[in-house]
Design an enzyme around this catalytic site. Sequence first.
Site, PDB file in Angstrom:
ATOM      1  N   TYR A   1       1.889   6.824 -10.796  1.00  0.00           N
ATOM      2  CA  TYR A   1       0.443   7.052 -10.922  1.00  0.00           C
ATOM      3  C   TYR A   1      -0.139   6.327 -12.131  1.00  0.00           C
ATOM      4  CZ  TYR A   1      -0.414   9.798  -6.850  1.00  0.00           C
ATOM      5  OH  TYR A   1      -0.573  10.144  -5.536  1.00  0.00           O
TER       6      TYR A   1
ATOM      7  N   ARG B   1      -0.729   2.864 -10.923  1.00  0.00           N
ATOM      8  CA  ARG B   1      -1.943   2.821 -10.093  1.00  0.00           C
ATOM      9  C   ARG B   1      -3.201   3.030 -10.952  1.00  0.00           C
ATOM     10  NH1 ARG B   1      -1.844   6.728  -5.261  1.00  0.00           N
ATOM     11  NH2 ARG B   1      -3.817   5.689  -4.864  1.00  0.00           N
TER      12      ARG B   1
ATOM     13  N   GLN C   1     -13.026   9.495  -0.369  1.00  0.00           N
ATOM     14  CA  GLN C   1     -11.614   9.915  -0.449  1.00  0.00           C
ATOM     15  C   GLN C   1     -10.919   9.124  -1.552  1.00  0.00           C
ATOM     16  OE1 GLN C   1     -10.006  10.130   3.929  1.00  0.00           O
ATOM     17  NE2 GLN C   1     -11.787   8.805   3.886  1.00  0.00           N
TER      18      GLN C   1
ATOM     19  N   HIS D   1     -10.633  13.753  -2.992  1.00  0.00           N
ATOM     20  CA  HIS D   1      -9.221  13.681  -3.390  1.00  0.00           C
ATOM     21  C   HIS D   1      -9.049  13.551  -4.900  1.00  0.00           C
ATOM     22  CE1 HIS D   1      -8.106  12.244   0.971  1.00  0.00           C
ATOM     23  NE2 HIS D   1      -8.439  13.502   0.906  1.00  0.00           N
TER      24      HIS D   1
ATOM     25  N   CYS E   1      -3.681  18.933 -17.846  1.00  0.00           N
ATOM     26  CA  CYS E   1      -2.469  19.618 -18.298  1.00  0.00           C
ATOM     27  C   CYS E   1      -2.072  20.646 -17.231  1.00  0.00           C
ATOM     28  CB  CYS E   1      -2.759  20.306 -19.635  1.00  0.00           C
ATOM     29  SG  CYS E   1      -1.367  21.293 -20.202  1.00  0.00           S
TER      30      CYS E   1
ATOM     31  N   GLY F   1     -14.891   2.006   5.582  1.00  0.00           N
ATOM     32  CA  GLY F   1     -13.584   1.656   5.011  1.00  0.00           C
ATOM     33  C   GLY F   1     -12.562   2.766   5.042  1.00  0.00           C
TER      34      GLY F   1
ATOM     35  N   ALA G   1     -16.616  -4.173   4.055  1.00  0.00           N
ATOM     36  CA  ALA G   1     -17.765  -3.500   3.436  1.00  0.00           C
ATOM     37  C   ALA G   1     -18.494  -4.422   2.463  1.00  0.00           C
ATOM     38  CB  ALA G   1     -17.291  -2.241   2.708  1.00  0.00           C
TER      39      ALA G   1
HETATM   40  P1  OAD Z   1      -6.385   3.858   4.907  1.00  0.00           P
HETATM   41  O1  OAD Z   1      -5.456   2.920   4.235  1.00  0.00           O
HETATM   42  O2  OAD Z   1      -5.823   4.828   5.862  1.00  0.00           O
HETATM   43  O3  OAD Z   1      -7.501   3.031   5.703  1.00  0.00           O
HETATM   44  C1  OAD Z   1      -8.219   1.993   5.099  1.00  0.00           C
HETATM   45  C2  OAD Z   1      -9.176   1.437   6.143  1.00  0.00           C
HETATM   46  O4  OAD Z   1      -9.958   0.429   5.510  1.00  0.00           O
HETATM   47  C3  OAD Z   1      -8.497   0.787   7.352  1.00  0.00           C
HETATM   48  O5  OAD Z   1      -9.066   1.314   8.541  1.00  0.00           O
HETATM   49  C4  OAD Z   1      -8.845  -0.703   7.187  1.00  0.00           C
HETATM   50  O6  OAD Z   1      -9.046  -1.362   8.450  1.00  0.00           O
HETATM   51  C5  OAD Z   1     -10.134  -0.640   6.413  1.00  0.00           C
HETATM   52  N1  OAD Z   1     -10.456  -1.833   5.625  1.00  0.00           N
HETATM   53  C6  OAD Z   1      -9.625  -2.781   5.136  1.00  0.00           C
HETATM   54  N2  OAD Z   1     -10.319  -3.694   4.437  1.00  0.00           N
HETATM   55  C7  OAD Z   1     -11.620  -3.311   4.479  1.00  0.00           C
HETATM   56  C8  OAD Z   1     -12.835  -3.846   3.935  1.00  0.00           C
HETATM   57  N3  OAD Z   1     -12.843  -4.969   3.206  1.00  0.00           N
HETATM   58  N4  OAD Z   1     -13.982  -3.181   4.185  1.00  0.00           N
HETATM   59  C9  OAD Z   1     -13.997  -2.049   4.932  1.00  0.00           C
HETATM   60  N5  OAD Z   1     -12.877  -1.500   5.459  1.00  0.00           N
HETATM   61  C10 OAD Z   1     -11.720  -2.131   5.232  1.00  0.00           C
HETATM   62  O7  OAD Z   1      -7.237   4.583   3.757  1.00  0.00           O
HETATM   63  P2  OAD Z   1      -8.105   5.925   3.841  1.00  0.00           P
HETATM   64  O8  OAD Z   1      -8.777   6.041   5.153  1.00  0.00           O
HETATM   65  O9  OAD Z   1      -8.924   5.966   2.618  1.00  0.00           O
HETATM   66  O10 OAD Z   1      -4.885  10.403   0.614  1.00  0.00           O
HETATM   67  O11 OAD Z   1      -6.965   7.018   3.740  1.00  0.00           O
HETATM   68  C11 OAD Z   1      -7.309   8.362   3.628  1.00  0.00           C
HETATM   69  C12 OAD Z   1      -6.324   9.090   2.729  1.00  0.00           C
HETATM   70  O12 OAD Z   1      -4.993   8.853   3.182  1.00  0.00           O
HETATM   71  C13 OAD Z   1      -6.316   8.594   1.292  1.00  0.00           C
HETATM   72  O13 OAD Z   1      -7.315   9.203   0.489  1.00  0.00           O
HETATM   73  C14 OAD Z   1      -4.934   8.979   0.828  1.00  0.00           C
HETATM   74  C15 OAD Z   1      -4.134   8.570   2.039  1.00  0.00           C
HETATM   75  O14 OAD Z   1      -2.921   9.245   2.232  1.00  0.00           O
HETATM   76  C16 OAD Z   1      -4.065  10.924  -0.318  1.00  0.00           C
HETATM   77  O15 OAD Z   1      -3.352  10.237  -1.036  1.00  0.00           O
HETATM   78  C17 OAD Z   1      -4.136  12.411  -0.419  1.00  0.00           C
END
Ligand code: OAD
Length: 252
Positions: free
Chosen positions: A74, A77, A108, A126, A134, A194, A238
Site C-alpha cells: 500500500y 501504491r 470507488q 472505498h 492507527c 470508468g 474518460a
Molecule cells: P476495474 O479495474 O474493475 O475497471 C476499470 C474499468 O475502467 C474497466 O471497465 C475499463 O474498461 C475502464 N477503463 C480503462 N481505461 C479507461 C479510460 N481511459 N476511461 C474510462 N474507462 C476506462 O476498476 P473498478 O470498476 O474501479 O475495490 O473496480 C471496482 C473495485 O474493484 C475497486 O474499487 C477495487 C477493486 O477490487 C477494492 O479494492 C475494495
Amino acid sequence: MNDEHEYQEAIERAAEVLRDAQRPVIMTGAGVSAESGIATFRDPEEGLWAKYDPMELAHIDAFERDPELVTRWYHWRFRKCKDAEPNAGHRAIAELQRRVPGTVLVTQNIDGLHQAAGSEGVIELHGSILRWRCTDTGAIVPIEQIPFEEFPPRSITGGLLRPDVVWFGEMLPPEALEAAAEAVSACDVFMSVGTSSVVYPAAGYAEMAASRGVPTIEVNPEPTPLTARVDVSLRSGAGRAMPDLVRMAFGN
Ligand code: OAD
C-alpha cells in the site's frame, strides 16, 4: 470503440440529457484514473488483480497475517497516487460540478485525484490511500508524520498504521453508503464513468436509478455488464469523453 459518427451522436444525446439535469450523480471507478498512469484492477494484462492476488494484499485477513507485506504494497501504491496528476477526465468532472452545483460525485477510487482536480464533496466509497489511521485508536495520522522507513509503520503509541481504505472482508463506511444511496435515489441523471460495474454496491446504483426512469450514461472504452442497459454508451476513455460532453452540454 464506436466509430466516430456513433460517438458524436452519443455525445450529443448525453449532452442533451445533462443540460437539463439538476441533480446528476457521477459514479467513477479506476478507469477515470487510467490516463493518469494509475493501474486499473481488472485489465487482463496491466490490471493490479492480474499481477497480484487481492486475497494476499487487499483483504483484512492478509493485513492481520502479514502487516509488513500489506503495508509495503500500500505504501508503493500510495506513492504512485501521490505523484500522479489528475487528467482531463477528472478536470471535466470538476467543471461539471461547477456548472451544475447539484452534481454528486461518488467514487470507488482511493487515489484522491478527483479532489486534486478541484472536485468537492466527493463520496469515497472505498476510502482514501492518502489517509492512514492507527488500528489501536482509529485516529488519522498526518501522512508526513508516518515513519515509512520501517514496515509495518507504527503510530507514536505503538499501534499499527494502515491505509484508510476498505479491504475485502470489511464493511464500506456507513456515512458514505448512506450519502451515495440518498444521492442515487434523488438523482435526475446517472453516469457511470470508468468502472467495470462488477463490484457492489456501486454496480447496483445504475440499476436503482434506471428503475425510477432516470436517464443513464456510461463512459467506458470497453463494454461492461451495464452497457446494454444504459440509455447512452460513450465508448471512449474518460479523458476524451468527459471534456467533450461538458463542452457539448455547456459550451466552453
Ligand atoms: P476495474 O479495474 O474493475 O475497471 C476499470 C474499468 O475502467 C474497466 O471497465 C475499463 O474498461 C475502464 N477503463 C480503462 N481505461 C479507461 C479510460 N481511459 N476511461 C474510462 N474507462 C476506462 O476498476 P473498478 O470498476 O474501479 O475495490 O473496480 C471496482 C473495485 O474493484 C475497486 O474499487 C477495487 C477493486 O477490487 C477494492 O479494492 C475494495
